[in-house]
Design a protein around this motif. Structure first.
Motif, PDB file in Angstrom:
ATOM      1  N   PHE A   1      34.613  40.541  42.289  1.00  0.00           N
ATOM      2  CA  PHE A   1      34.763  39.341  43.266  1.00  0.00           C
ATOM      3  C   PHE A   1      36.024  38.741  43.363  1.00  0.00           C
ATOM      4  CE2 PHE A   1      30.038  40.003  42.158  1.00  0.00           C
ATOM      5  CZ  PHE A   1      29.410  39.717  43.468  1.00  0.00           C
ATOM      6  N   ALA A   2      36.762  38.621  42.387  1.00  0.00           N
ATOM      7  CA  ALA A   2      37.789  37.969  42.294  1.00  0.00           C
ATOM      8  C   ALA A   2      38.841  38.653  43.520  1.00  0.00           C
ATOM      9  CB  ALA A   2      38.450  37.826  40.797  1.00  0.00           C
ATOM     10  N   GLN A   3      39.072  39.845  43.211  1.00  0.00           N
ATOM     11  CA  GLN A   3      39.723  40.592  44.235  1.00  0.00           C
ATOM     12  C   GLN A   3      39.278  40.332  45.635  1.00  0.00           C
ATOM     13  OE1 GLN A   3      39.768  44.687  43.083  1.00  0.00           O
ATOM     14  NE2 GLN A   3      40.940  44.252  41.258  1.00  0.00           N
ATOM     15  N   LYS A   4      38.137  40.449  46.132  1.00  0.00           N
ATOM     16  CA  LYS A   4      37.684  40.016  47.458  1.00  0.00           C
ATOM     17  C   LYS A   4      38.140  38.651  47.786  1.00  0.00           C
ATOM     18  CE  LYS A   4      33.958  43.286  47.485  1.00  0.00           C
ATOM     19  NZ  LYS A   4      32.376  43.415  47.638  1.00  0.00           N
ATOM     20  N   ARG A   5      37.910  37.706  46.795  1.00  0.00           N
ATOM     21  CA  ARG A   5      38.211  36.335  47.194  1.00  0.00           C
ATOM     22  C   ARG A   5      39.693  36.062  47.382  1.00  0.00           C
ATOM     23  NH1 ARG A   5      36.224  34.502  43.096  1.00  0.00           N
ATOM     24  NH2 ARG A   5      38.216  33.908  41.869  1.00  0.00           N
ATOM     25  N   GLN A   6      40.580  36.770  46.707  1.00  0.00           N
ATOM     26  CA  GLN A   6      41.878  36.687  46.498  1.00  0.00           C
ATOM     27  C   GLN A   6      42.388  37.365  47.934  1.00  0.00           C
ATOM     28  OE1 GLN A   6      44.234  37.884  43.210  1.00  0.00           O
ATOM     29  NE2 GLN A   6      45.934  38.380  44.290  1.00  0.00           N
ATOM     30  N   ARG A   7      41.862  38.323  48.398  1.00  0.00           N
ATOM     31  CA  ARG A   7      42.355  39.172  49.618  1.00  0.00           C
ATOM     32  C   ARG A   7      41.962  38.125  50.653  1.00  0.00           C
ATOM     33  NH1 ARG A   7      40.451  44.115  47.544  1.00  0.00           N
ATOM     34  NH2 ARG A   7      38.270  43.828  48.520  1.00  0.00           N
ATOM     35  N   THR A   8      40.809  37.578  50.983  1.00  0.00           N
ATOM     36  CA  THR A   8      40.270  36.481  51.844  1.00  0.00           C
ATOM     37  C   THR A   8      41.088  35.392  51.827  1.00  0.00           C
ATOM     38  OG1 THR A   8      38.129  37.372  51.706  1.00  0.00           O
ATOM     39  CG2 THR A   8      38.421  35.313  52.772  1.00  0.00           C
ATOM     40  N   LEU A   9      41.501  34.867  50.812  1.00  0.00           N
ATOM     41  CA  LEU A   9      42.383  33.688  50.659  1.00  0.00           C
ATOM     42  C   LEU A   9      43.636  33.874  50.969  1.00  0.00           C
ATOM     43  CD1 LEU A   9      41.998  30.710  49.639  1.00  0.00           C
ATOM     44  CD2 LEU A   9      42.591  31.148  47.411  1.00  0.00           C
ATOM     45  N   ASP A  10      44.180  34.978  50.643  1.00  0.00           N
ATOM     46  CA  ASP A  10      45.581  35.529  51.259  1.00  0.00           C
ATOM     47  C   ASP A  10      45.645  35.707  52.551  1.00  0.00           C
ATOM     48  OD1 ASP A  10      48.296  36.198  50.967  1.00  0.00           O
ATOM     49  OD2 ASP A  10      47.880  38.355  50.686  1.00  0.00           O
TER      50      ASP A  10
ATOM     51  N   ILE B   1      22.707  29.511  37.227  1.00  0.00           N
ATOM     52  CA  ILE B   1      23.960  28.811  37.925  1.00  0.00           C
ATOM     53  C   ILE B   1      25.266  29.361  37.308  1.00  0.00           C
ATOM     54  CG2 ILE B   1      24.953  26.588  38.815  1.00  0.00           C
ATOM     55  CD1 ILE B   1      22.105  25.260  39.196  1.00  0.00           C
ATOM     56  N   ASN B   2      25.399  28.813  36.159  1.00  0.00           N
ATOM     57  CA  ASN B   2      26.701  28.964  35.154  1.00  0.00           C
ATOM     58  C   ASN B   2      27.033  30.783  35.426  1.00  0.00           C
ATOM     59  OD1 ASN B   2      26.922  26.668  34.544  1.00  0.00           O
ATOM     60  ND2 ASN B   2      26.194  27.055  32.411  1.00  0.00           N
ATOM     61  N   GLY B   3      25.788  31.499  35.268  1.00  0.00           N
ATOM     62  CA  GLY B   3      25.939  32.998  35.466  1.00  0.00           C
ATOM     63  C   GLY B   3      26.793  33.570  36.710  1.00  0.00           C
ATOM     64  N   GLU B   4      26.237  32.926  37.756  1.00  0.00           N
ATOM     65  CA  GLU B   4      26.683  33.318  39.241  1.00  0.00           C
ATOM     66  C   GLU B   4      28.017  32.776  39.257  1.00  0.00           C
ATOM     67  OE1 GLU B   4      25.471  32.790  43.654  1.00  0.00           O
ATOM     68  OE2 GLU B   4      24.183  33.202  42.421  1.00  0.00           O
ATOM     69  N   LYS B   5      28.353  31.614  38.709  1.00  0.00           N
ATOM     70  CA  LYS B   5      29.876  31.113  38.660  1.00  0.00           C
ATOM     71  C   LYS B   5      30.676  32.330  38.096  1.00  0.00           C
ATOM     72  CE  LYS B   5      28.805  26.256  39.601  1.00  0.00           C
ATOM     73  NZ  LYS B   5      28.793  24.882  38.894  1.00  0.00           N
ATOM     74  N   ALA B   6      30.269  32.387  37.043  1.00  0.00           N
ATOM     75  CA  ALA B   6      30.930  33.423  36.069  1.00  0.00           C
ATOM     76  C   ALA B   6      31.331  34.725  36.683  1.00  0.00           C
ATOM     77  CB  ALA B   6      30.336  33.663  34.693  1.00  0.00           C
ATOM     78  N   THR B   7      30.347  35.308  37.385  1.00  0.00           N
ATOM     79  CA  THR B   7      30.363  36.726  38.133  1.00  0.00           C
ATOM     80  C   THR B   7      31.443  36.613  39.263  1.00  0.00           C
ATOM     81  OG1 THR B   7      28.089  36.671  37.771  1.00  0.00           O
ATOM     82  CG2 THR B   7      29.110  38.318  39.355  1.00  0.00           C
ATOM     83  N   LEU B   8      31.679  35.329  39.807  1.00  0.00           N
ATOM     84  CA  LEU B   8      32.760  35.080  40.812  1.00  0.00           C
ATOM     85  C   LEU B   8      34.116  35.537  40.428  1.00  0.00           C
ATOM     86  CD1 LEU B   8      31.169  32.350  43.068  1.00  0.00           C
ATOM     87  CD2 LEU B   8      30.890  34.917  43.628  1.00  0.00           C
TER      88      LEU B   8
ATOM     89  N   VAL C   1      31.433  40.429  33.426  1.00  0.00           N
ATOM     90  CA  VAL C   1      31.230  38.966  33.600  1.00  0.00           C
ATOM     91  C   VAL C   1      31.790  38.267  32.492  1.00  0.00           C
ATOM     92  CG1 VAL C   1      29.615  37.263  34.010  1.00  0.00           C
ATOM     93  CG2 VAL C   1      29.107  39.501  35.155  1.00  0.00           C
ATOM     94  N   PRO C   2      32.710  37.250  32.800  1.00  0.00           N
ATOM     95  CA  PRO C   2      33.363  36.513  31.625  1.00  0.00           C
ATOM     96  C   PRO C   2      31.982  35.717  30.936  1.00  0.00           C
ATOM     97  CG  PRO C   2      34.409  35.948  33.390  1.00  0.00           C
ATOM     98  CD  PRO C   2      33.177  36.745  34.158  1.00  0.00           C
ATOM     99  N   LEU C   3      32.226  35.482  29.547  1.00  0.00           N
ATOM    100  CA  LEU C   3      31.242  34.515  28.951  1.00  0.00           C
ATOM    101  C   LEU C   3      30.688  33.233  29.521  1.00  0.00           C
ATOM    102  CD1 LEU C   3      32.547  35.060  25.370  1.00  0.00           C
ATOM    103  CD2 LEU C   3      30.896  36.282  26.508  1.00  0.00           C
ATOM    104  N   PHE C   4      29.483  33.179  29.505  1.00  0.00           N
ATOM    105  CA  PHE C   4      29.164  31.740  30.177  1.00  0.00           C
ATOM    106  C   PHE C   4      28.004  31.117  29.158  1.00  0.00           C
ATOM    107  CE2 PHE C   4      26.772  35.011  32.045  1.00  0.00           C
ATOM    108  CZ  PHE C   4      25.442  34.663  32.273  1.00  0.00           C
ATOM    109  N   GLY C   5      27.842  29.865  29.253  1.00  0.00           N
ATOM    110  CA  GLY C   5      26.577  29.333  28.285  1.00  0.00           C
ATOM    111  C   GLY C   5      25.601  28.692  29.315  1.00  0.00           C
ATOM    112  N   PRO C   6      24.651  28.042  28.691  1.00  0.00           N
ATOM    113  CA  PRO C   6      24.595  27.919  27.247  1.00  0.00           C
ATOM    114  C   PRO C   6      24.007  29.021  26.424  1.00  0.00           C
ATOM    115  CG  PRO C   6      22.708  26.918  28.531  1.00  0.00           C
ATOM    116  CD  PRO C   6      23.418  27.516  29.712  1.00  0.00           C
TER     117      PRO C   6
END
Length: 984
Positions: free
Chosen positions: A384-393, A372-379, A344-349
C-alpha cells in the motif's frame, strides 16, 4: 513542623521499592511478544493437498490459546486509537478556510515539494504556534513550532526543522486560492477517515471460503454480535458513509450494519446481508465486497475444540487482517484472535491474556479500536505504501508542472513581489501600496477555503473530531495536583517517597509534600516547603536513590562545578530534628574532588549491586563506582549510628576515557553479562556513539543528517533481555537494538526491530513508560506508543517543564489544570470540530488533561489567566504528578512514605465538604457545553451563509445566564467560607 506536632520526632522507615526498580517496570515490559508471533499457516483441502501457505502474525493473548494462564500485565482500559482522527487531517482542521501561506519548491534531488504554514491557537489555549505541513512524494511531515513575538520565523528555518536544507529551487509562495483544493486532495492520500470492514459468517466445521460465503442466513448468535457492532440501517436512500454499497437500487442488499466510533464512520459488509445466489456457488457478489476489505471479521460458530479458522482458507490477496470471533453461550463471553499478514507493522492494543471478554461493551470497544488501528497499520505495508507514494508523487509533480511555468511570467509589481518571498517571514507585512489588494486576496482566499470545507462536510468526507464513545473514564496520563502554587523556578528534581525534592534557581533545594487526597484542591491543607540546602548551593542535576541511601547532585557551573554525594538518612535526620539549613560550606566533605568542572553526569538505572557513574568534564569521561550490597545498604539505613555523614569514601575512580568532543547527552547501557561489557552512549556533533567502558573504544551508533542538531536524550530500553536505545534528537526518535558484544565489538547493524518516528513538536524531554513514550515540549505533552511510535493523544499544557521522571512523573505548568473530572480527556477534542469558533467569539480553554473548561472573556490577557499576586510578581508554578502505576498498566505495591513528618488529619464529613466542589464543577461544565453548542451552531450558519445579527433578547439571556452562574459561584464561595469559619 512545629513543636506541637505529636508526630514530629517519629522516624520513618524507608520504602522497600526504589525508583530504579520502578523504572525497570517500564523497561522490562518492552516485548513484541505481546503483539503475537509470526507463523507459517498452511491449509489443506479434503484430499490433504496444500492449498496455500502464508506467513501471518498470530495474536491470541497467550502462548497457548486454550490456556487459562493470566499474567495480568495488560489492563483492558488502555484501549486507544493510534493516530486518532482528531490528531490528523491538519490541513482540513487548521489551514482550510483560514489565512495561511503555501509554498512550492524543489529539493536537492529535484523532487518537488509543497509547504503549508499557518499561525494558529493551540486548541483554544491562547498559546500561539506555527503549524507546518511538508508535502513530499514519500508522505507528509507535520510539525509545530513555538511562536515568539520577538523572533520571526522564516520558511528556511521551518524547512531546516524538517531536515530540508538544500534546494534545487528555493520555495516560492503560491497566491492562487485554488491551491487549497489541490492540497486537500494531497491530504486525502493519508488514508480514509471512514472504514469498511467485512463480516464473514462461518458455521461449525466449515473450512473453505466457498462454504462460508454460501451461508444464506446467520444465527441467533450472529444477530447478537451484529447488534453489538452497530445499527441495522436501510441502504435505500442512505445518506451517510456507504462503504461502496448501493444506496439506490438495492443491488448490494437491503440492509447493512453501520456505526460511528470516535469520529469515524464504519460500514460493515456482512456476508449474510449481501445478495445470495443459488446458481453461483462461489458467491462472487459477496466476495467482491468482503474480499476487497483490508480487515475482515470471521464469526465462527462452535466451541474452542472445533477446527479453527486460518487465513489461508480465504482466497484474497487484498485482506491483510482477520479477526476471529467465537461466542461462548455458557458464560456469555467472546473470545478474540487476530491474524495479521507479516508485513503489517505492529499495532495495538495487545490482546489480554486470556483474550476472553465477558463485558460486551468492553469487547466492542476493544474490537473496533483493534480493527481501525489494523487498517491504518496496513496502509504502511510496502504494497500500500508504494501505491500511495506513486499516487502522491504523480499528484505533486502534476501540480508542480501546473504552477511553476506560470510563476516567473507574472509582470513585476509591488504586489507580485510576494511571489519572491522565498525566505521571508511567514506572516510578513504587505507594502502599503498593495495592502488593500492583499486584504482582498486574503478575503477571497478565506472564502474559497470555507466553501471547500463546507462542501467536504456536506459530502461526508470530512473528519468530524467528535469523540462519541459514551464512556466516562480517566486516561492513564491524567494528572493529579501535587502543589497548587510554588513561587520559585525549578531547575531539576527527583521524588523522595511521596514527596518531591527540587532545586530552585534562587532559593536552594526544597522538599515538597503532596496535597492530601482526602481533601479537594481548595481545602487541602499543605505543609510549607522545607528548605534542605540554601541558595549558596546551586544544584543543576540530581538523582535520589533511596535503597542506596544516596543523593547525587551536580552543583555550580563552569570550573567550580562538582559532583556531591549525601546520605539521605543524614538529610532526613536533619529535617526531623529541625537543624539549620545546610550550606555549600557544610557540603565541602561531600564533593567528589576529581569531578571538578563536570558539566554532565549519568548513572546506570539497574545498579543492583554496583552503582556506576560517568561524569563528563569537557571531552573527558570519568568512570566512578560504588560497590555495596543491598543487604548492607538496608542495614546501614536502619542503624544510622555508626556511619559517617559523608559517603565519599565509598566511591572509587575506575578510569578516564577521552572523546573527540564534549558530550551533550549520555546514557549508561548495561551489558548482558555484566563482565566488562557495559557501554556508554554519548551524543555530540552530529552522531550518537557507543563507548566500551572497559577499553574506551568508540563505535558509531547513529549519524544525524541535519545541519542543526538538538540532542534530547538517549534512553536504554530492554526488549526481551536485550539492550536497545531510544535516540531522540530534533523532532525524531530512533530505536536501535544493541546486540551483545562479539568479542570486543558490539554488533551494531541494521535490525528488523529498528524503527523511527517523528514528533509533531520538538521535545525538551522524553519519558519512556511502556507501553507509552511521552514527549514534553514547550506547551504540550505528546503521548505515543513505544512499539510503533503511533500518536495516541496530545495534551496542551501552557509553559510546560518536566521536573522528575525516575519514579512518578512530575511536571510544572504556569496554568492551573482542572483534573476533577473523571471523564476521558479525549472528549475535549470535540471542541476542535471543523466549525472552529473564529477570533471574535468567546474562546474556550479546555483543560489540558481533563474535561472541564475554563472560560476567559475575549480580550483578557494571558497573564491574567496565570496565578499572579497583586504586586505583579512572577506567576507561581503549579506542580502536577502522573503516577507511574497508571501508565505501566499494573499497580506497583510500594509503601512510599514521606521524609517529612506524618500529618495527623481527620477526614472531612461527606455531607459538609463533599457537595461544594461538585456543585461548582457541574455548573461550570454545563455552562461551557451549552455555549460550545451555541458557538458551533452559529459558525455553521456562517459557513452556510445564513449569518444573522444576534438579537438583543438572546444577548440578554446570555448575559443573564452568566450573571446567574457568577451569582451561584459567589454564593457557593460564601457558603464554603462560612462552613470553614464554623469548623474553626
Amino acid at each position: 513542623m512545629s513543636g506541637a506536632d505529636p508526630a514530629a520526632n517519629k522516624l520513618l522507615s524507608f520504602n522497600q521499592r526504589s525508583a530504579s526498580e520502578d523504572l525497570g517496570c517500564r523497561r522490562g515490559e518492552f516485548s513484541r511478544k505481546h503483539y503475537g508471533s509470526v507463523e507459517l499457516l498452511i491449509s489443506s483441502d479434503a484430499d490433504g493437498a496444500i492449498q496455500r501457505a502464508g506467513r501471518f502474525r498470530v495474536e491470541n493473548g497467550s502462548i497457548d490459546e486454550a490456556s487459562d494462564y493470566t499474567p495480568g500485565t495488560w489492563r483492558r482500559t488502555d484501549v486507544h486509537l493510534e493516530n486518532p482522527e482528531y490528531h490528523t487531517r491538519w490541513y482540513f482542521k487548521y489551514f482550510l478556510g483560514k489565512v495561511h501561506q503555501n509554498y512550492v519548491g524543489m529539493d536537492a534531488e529535484k523532487n518537488p515539494f509543497f509547504l503549508s504554514v499557518v499561525l494558529s491557537d493551540q486548541n483554544n489555549q491562547r498559546v500561539p504556534q506555527y503549524r507546518a505541513i511538508l508535502w513530499r512524494k514519500t508522505g507528509t511531515l507535520k510539525i509545530s513550532l513555538p511562536y515568539s513575538p520577538t523572533k520571526t520565523l522564516s520558511v528556511k528555518s521551518i524547512l531546516s526543522a524538517m531536515n530540508v536544507d538544500r534546494f534545487e529551487k528555493g520555495p516560492r509562495e503560491i497566491l492562487n486560492p485554488e491551491i487549497q483544493k489541490d492540497l486537500l486532495v494531497l491530504e486525502e492520500q493519508e488514508g480514509s477517515v471512514n472504514f469498511k470492514f467485512g463480516v464473514l459468517y462461518a458455521k461449525d466445521g466449515q473450512l473453505t471460503d466457498d462454504e462460508m460465503f454460501s451461508n444464506e442466513s446467520g444465527s441467533e448468535n450472529l444477530d447478537k454480535f451484529l447488534n453489538l457492532l452497530g445499527d441495522t440501517i436501510c441502504l435505500q436512500g442512505w445518506a451517510g458513509y456507504r462503504g461502496g454499497l448501493d444506496t439506490k437500487n438495492d443491488t448490494t442488499g437491503i440492509n447493512s450494519i453501520y456505526t460511528v466510533y470516535q469520529g469515524h464512520e464504519l460500514m460493515f459488509h456482512v456476508s449474510t446481508m449481501l445478495p445470495y445466489s443459488k446458481e453461483n456457488k462461489q458467491q462472487v457478489e459477496r466476495k467482491r465486497h468482503i474480499g476487497n476489505d483490508i480487515v475482515t471479521i470471521v464469526f465462527q460458530e462452535g466451541d474452542d475444540t472445533s477446527p479453527s479458522f486460518k487465513p489461508s482458507m480465504i482466497r484474497s490477496h487484498f485482506t491483510h487482517i482477520f479477526a476471529l470471533v467465537r461466542y461462548n453461550s455458557q458464560n456469555d463471553s467472546y473470545r478474540l484472535k487476530i491474524f495479521s499478514e507479516e508485513s503489517v507493522p505492529l499495532f495495538g492494543p495487545p490482546l489480554p491474556s486470556p483474550p476472553v471478554f465477558t463485558d460486551h461493551q468492553e469487547f466492542r470497544d476493544f474490537l473496533l479500536v483493534k480493527l481501525i488501528n489494523g487498517e491504518k497499520a496496513t496502509l504502511e505495508t510496502p504494497t500500500f505504501a508504494q501505491k500511495r507514494q506513486r499516487t502522491l508523487d504523480m499528484l505533486i509533480r502534476s501540480l508542480n508542472q501546473d504552477l511553476m511555468p506560470d510563476m516567473p511570467k507574472v509582470p513585476f509589481s509591488p504586489q507580485n513581489m510576494l511571489n519572491r518571498r522565498s525566505f521571508s517571514d511567514v506572516l510578513p507585512e504587505s507594502p502599503k501600496s498593495a495592502r488593500k489588494k492583499e486584504e482582498a486576496r486574503q478575503a477571497e482566499f478565506v472564502r474559497v477555503g470555507q466553501a471547500l470545507k463546507l462542501k467536504t462536510i456536506v459530502r461526508g468526507d470530512a473528519p468530524t473530531s467528535l469523540v462519541t464513545t459514551g464512556l466516562c473514564r480517566k486516561e492513564p496520563w491524567e494528572s493529579q495536583s501535587f502543589c497548587s502554587s510554588f513561587p520559585y523556578d525549578i531547575v531539576c528534581g527527583d521524588s523522595w517517597g511521596q514527596s518531591l525534592l527540587v532545586a530552585t534557581d534562587s532559593a536552594g533545594v526544597m522538599l515538597l509534600e503532596a496535597s492530601d487526597p482526602l481533601f479537594s484542591n481548595a481545602d487541602s491543607p499543605t505543609l510549607p516547603p522545607v528548605q534542605v540546602f540554601d541558595k549558596t548551593l546551586t544544584v543543576k542535576q540530581m538523582h535520589l536513590l533511596e535503597p542506596q541511601d544516596l543523593l547525587i547532585a551536580r552543583a555550580d557551573k563552569g570550573k567550580d562545578a562538582r559532583l556531591y554525594v549525601y546520605r539521605l538518612s543524614t538529610l532526613k535526620r536533619g529535617i526531623e530534628e529541625r537543624q539549620l539549613v545546610r550550606t555549600k560550606y557544610d557540603s565541602r566533605e561531600n564533593k567528589l574532588e576529581k569531578t571538578k568542572g563536570c558539566h554532565l553526569y549519568s548513572i546506570n538505572t539497574h545498579h543492583g549491586v554496583e552503582l556506576r557513574i560517568v561524569a563528563a568534564i569537557r571531552n573527558k569521561l570519568l568512570l566512578i563506582t560504588r560497590k555495596q550490597s543491598r543487604l548492607d545498604c538496608l542495614s546501614s539505613i536502619a542503624t544510622v549510628t555508626g556511619t559517617t555523614d559523608s559517603p565519599v569514601e565509598e566511591f572509587q575512580y575506575i578510569r578516564e576515557i577521552c572523546l573527540c568532543d564534549s558530550p551533550v547527552v549520555m546514557a549508561l547501557v548495561d551489558g548482558p553479562t555484566g563482565e566488562n561489557d557495559h557501554m556508554i552512549c554519548v551524543a555530540y556533533r552530529h552522531q550518537f556513539d557507543l563507548i566500551n567502558e572497559s577499553t574506551g573504544d568508540a563505535y558509531r551508533l547513529h549519524h544525524v543528517d541535519s545541519n542543526r542538531v538538538n540532542f534530547v536524550s538517549a534512553i536504554d530500553v530492554y526488549e526481551d533481555g536485550e539492550a536497545g536505545l531510544l535516540l531522540c534528537y530534533n523532532n525524531i526518535c530512533v530505536y536501535k537494538k544493541v546486540c551483545p558484544f562479539n568479542g570486543a565489538t558490539p554488533m551494531i547493524q541494521p535490525n528488523t526491530s529498528d524503527f523511527h518516528f517523528s514528533w509533531n513538536q520538538m521535545p525538551n524531554a522524553i519519558v519512556c513508560a511502556f507501553p507509552y513514550i511521552l514527549a514534553f515540549t514547550t506547551d504540550s505533552i505528546e503521548i505515543r506508543l513505544v512499539v510503533n511510535g503511533n500518536l495516541v493523544y496530545t495534551a496542551v499544557v501552557p509553559e510546560l517543564q518536566l521536573t522528575a521522571s525516575r519514579s512518578d512523573i512530575y511536571f510544572i505548568s504556569s496554568a492551573p489544570i482542572n483534573s476533577a473530572s473523571n471523564c476521558s480527556s479525549r472528549d475535549t477534542s470535540s471542541q476542535s470540530s471543523p466549525q472552529t469558533p473564529t477570533g471574535y467569539e468567546m474562546p474556550v480553554f479546555p483543560s489540558p488533561l481533563g474535561d472541564d473548561c475554563i472560560r476567559i472573556p475575549y480580550g483578557t490577557k494571558l497573564s491574567l489567566y496565570m496565578s499572579k499576586d497583586s504586586e505583579g510578581e512572577a506567576p507561581s508554578k503549579h506542580i502536577y504528578k502522573i503516577p507511574l502505576s497508571n501508565l505501566v498498566g499494573r499497580s506497583i505495591e510500594r509503601p512510599l512514605k514521606s521524609p517529612l513528618v506524618n500529618k495527623v488529619l481527620t477526614a472531612p464529613a461527606p455531607s459538609v465538604i463533599g457537595p461544594t466542589p461538585m456543585i461548582a464543577s457541574t455548573t461550570s461544565l454545563s455552562l461551557s457545553r451549552m455555549e460550545i453548542k451555541e458557538i458551533a451552531s452559529r459558525t455553521r450558519k456562517e459557513l452556510l451563509g445564513l449569518t444573522e445579527e444576534p438579537s438583543s433578547k438572546a444577548d440578554g439571556n446570555s448575559v443573564k445566564q452568566r450573571r446567574m452562574s457568577k451569582k451561584t459561584k459567589e454564593e457557593e464561595q460564601r457558603r464554603t467560607a462560612e462552613i470553614s469559619t464554623t469548623e474553626q
